[in-house]
Design an enzyme around this catalytic site. Structure first.
Site, PDB file in Angstrom:
ATOM      1  CG  LEU A 157      -1.875  -1.218   1.401  1.00 31.20           C
ATOM      2  CD1 LEU A 157      -2.422  -1.425   2.892  1.00 31.20           C
ATOM      3  CD2 LEU A 157      -3.081  -0.879   0.314  1.00 31.20           C
ATOM      4  CG  HIS A 158       2.992   2.824  -3.038  1.00 31.43           C
ATOM      5  ND1 HIS A 158       2.506   1.654  -3.583  1.00 31.43           N
ATOM      6  CD2 HIS A 158       3.203   3.791  -4.006  1.00 31.43           C
ATOM      7  CE1 HIS A 158       2.811   1.630  -4.894  1.00 31.43           C
ATOM      8  NE2 HIS A 158       2.968   2.876  -5.178  1.00 31.43           N
TER       9      HIS A 158
END
Ligand code: UD1
Ligand code: UDP
Length: 364
Positions: free
Chosen positions: A204-205
């Site tokens: 997740l980024h």
């Protein structure tokens, strides 16, 4: 004298895409110069890819580092302009949709240098994504649009790009995956990470998930509901890490947050997983080839071929836990379709198109 081709790379997703193109052009009568802008600089975001994928050490590192979009893009542009003035390349090859990509395209186009864009034509139609802006601008300025999928060809056609500029060459990221597949070792990574039994992987980024505090709160709750069902290993990108931790991301026994992994270890981890939750572009493609169920935590994807010809599904934070339940119940498919030309030979096709274009330019 052999023509000079400059490859501009800078961020993690660029490296597995550039590796097969550098290798294939290495067989051709052309001089290559590899530039690393320095957009990513941690060992696990950068150097590890060069070591593991046998990418030559960059000839030049611009060392731009992190910063706001404007500042980072400007620093790359300033340094590249000087380099291009000095070396006068015959062609610049840019990869994907990061700030280093658009910066190089802007500089090269104003200097009249031919641009080849690897992974052209992808569209999320979501202008809140910085990458969508980078894709649109880079494609508009490029002379060779090298596409990974049929939908990308259609988008470029709809935008009025001349058909002779567009080449459907397949996916160099998948060249890298197929070339290294024998090295992926799920058992070794499991023992390195210290997990036993079934697990999910999450990455997740994206700003859309990790920048806004309300989004982060929802994301933490959604991921904890996932970890209620199975242990989750999360090689966490530095962006948003602090915000996630502040919001209690680590406060669940089932969540194993670790630093980003090297390519071979990461792909080993994915290969052995029951499924993946992600907002990454590359991971949607890699899971498609590995046959690992992929739940993409985004409202859209610029890679719809991973849904029509792969294992990908778009999910929302409020539907994630239910989607994970059905992935865990269904298990991995025995057979699944794969996208056309994701066959391990995109790098060679790109080298052919590049060489033919350089020959045409030399004759003109
Ligand atoms: C960039 C790309 C994104 C891609 C992602 C892949 C743009 C606009 N975005 O996003 O499309 O999906 O790379 O990983 O180009 N940082 C470190 N160490 C590093 C690099 C970054 O700690 O080696 C931290 C810094 O705090 C930095 C932040 O991560 O400010 C964001 O880095 P940046 O390159 O600006 O964007 P990404 O979110 O990595
Ligand atoms: N990757 C890796 N280690 C990690 C996470 C990702 O090696 O811990 C690799 C993986 O091959 C992925 C690529 O880096 O496809 C780019 O991923 P990222 O999510 O950073 O970028 P995006 O594709 O979303 O632009």
């Amino acid at each position: 004298m052999a023509p000079l081709v400059v490859h501009v790379t800078g961020a993690r997703p660029n490296f597995p895409k550039a590796a097969p193109v550098l290798a294939a052009l290495g067989e051709q009568p052309v001089e290559q110069l590899l530039v690393h802008t320095g957009q990513h600089y941690d060992d696990k975001m950068s150097d590890v890819f060069f070591r593991q994928l046998g990418i030559p050490k960059p000839d030049v590192n611009l060392g731009v580092g992190s910063g706001s979009h404007g500042r980072q893009t400007a620093k790359v542009m300033e340094a590249l302009e000087e380099l291009f003035e000095d070396r006068r390349p015959d062609m610049v090859i840019v990869y994907g949709d990061v700030n280093s990509t658009v910066a190089a395209a802007l500089v090269a186009s104003k200097m009249g240098i031919a641009i080849a864009h690897v992974e052209a034509g992808l569209r999320s139609f979501d202008m809140t994504m910085p990458e969508e802006i980078n894709r649109l601008v880079t494609d508009r300025l490029s002379d060779l649009l090298l596409t990974t999928s049929v939908d990308a060809v259609a988008h470029l056609g709809n935008e009025g790009v001349a058909p002779e500029k567009i080449h459907f060459v397949g996916n160099p990221m998948i060249d890298t995956l197929l070339k290294n597949k024998e090295r992926f070792d799920p058992a070794a990574v499991r023992s390195e990470v210290g997990i036993e039994g079934d697990y999910l992987v999450a990455t997740l980024h994206r700003p859309g998930n990790v920048d806004d505090p309300d989004d982060v709160r929802e994301l933490v709750a959604a991921m904890h509901a996932v970890a209620d069902q199975a242990q989750v290993v999360i090689p966490l990108h530095p962006r948003g890490r602090a915000r996630l931790e502040e919001a209690g991301f680590l406060g669940h026994d089932g969540m194993r947050v670790i630093d980003p992994l090297g390519y071979i270890e990461f792909m080993g981890l994915i290969s052995g997983s029951a499924g993946v939750v992600t907002d990454s572009g590359g991971v949607q493609e890699e899971t498609t080839i590995l046959g690992v169920p992929c739940l993409t935590l985004r409202p859209n994807t610029e890679r719809p071929v991973t849904i029509t010809h792969g294992t990908n599904r778009l999910v929302r934070r409020d539907t994630l836990a239910d989607e994970v339940r059905s992935v865990l119940a269904a298990g991995r498919a025995a057979q699944w379709p794969t996208p056309p030309l994701w066959d391990g030979h995109a790098g060679e096709r790109i080298a052919q198109v590049v060489m033919a274009t350089l020959r045409e330019h030399a004759q003109a």
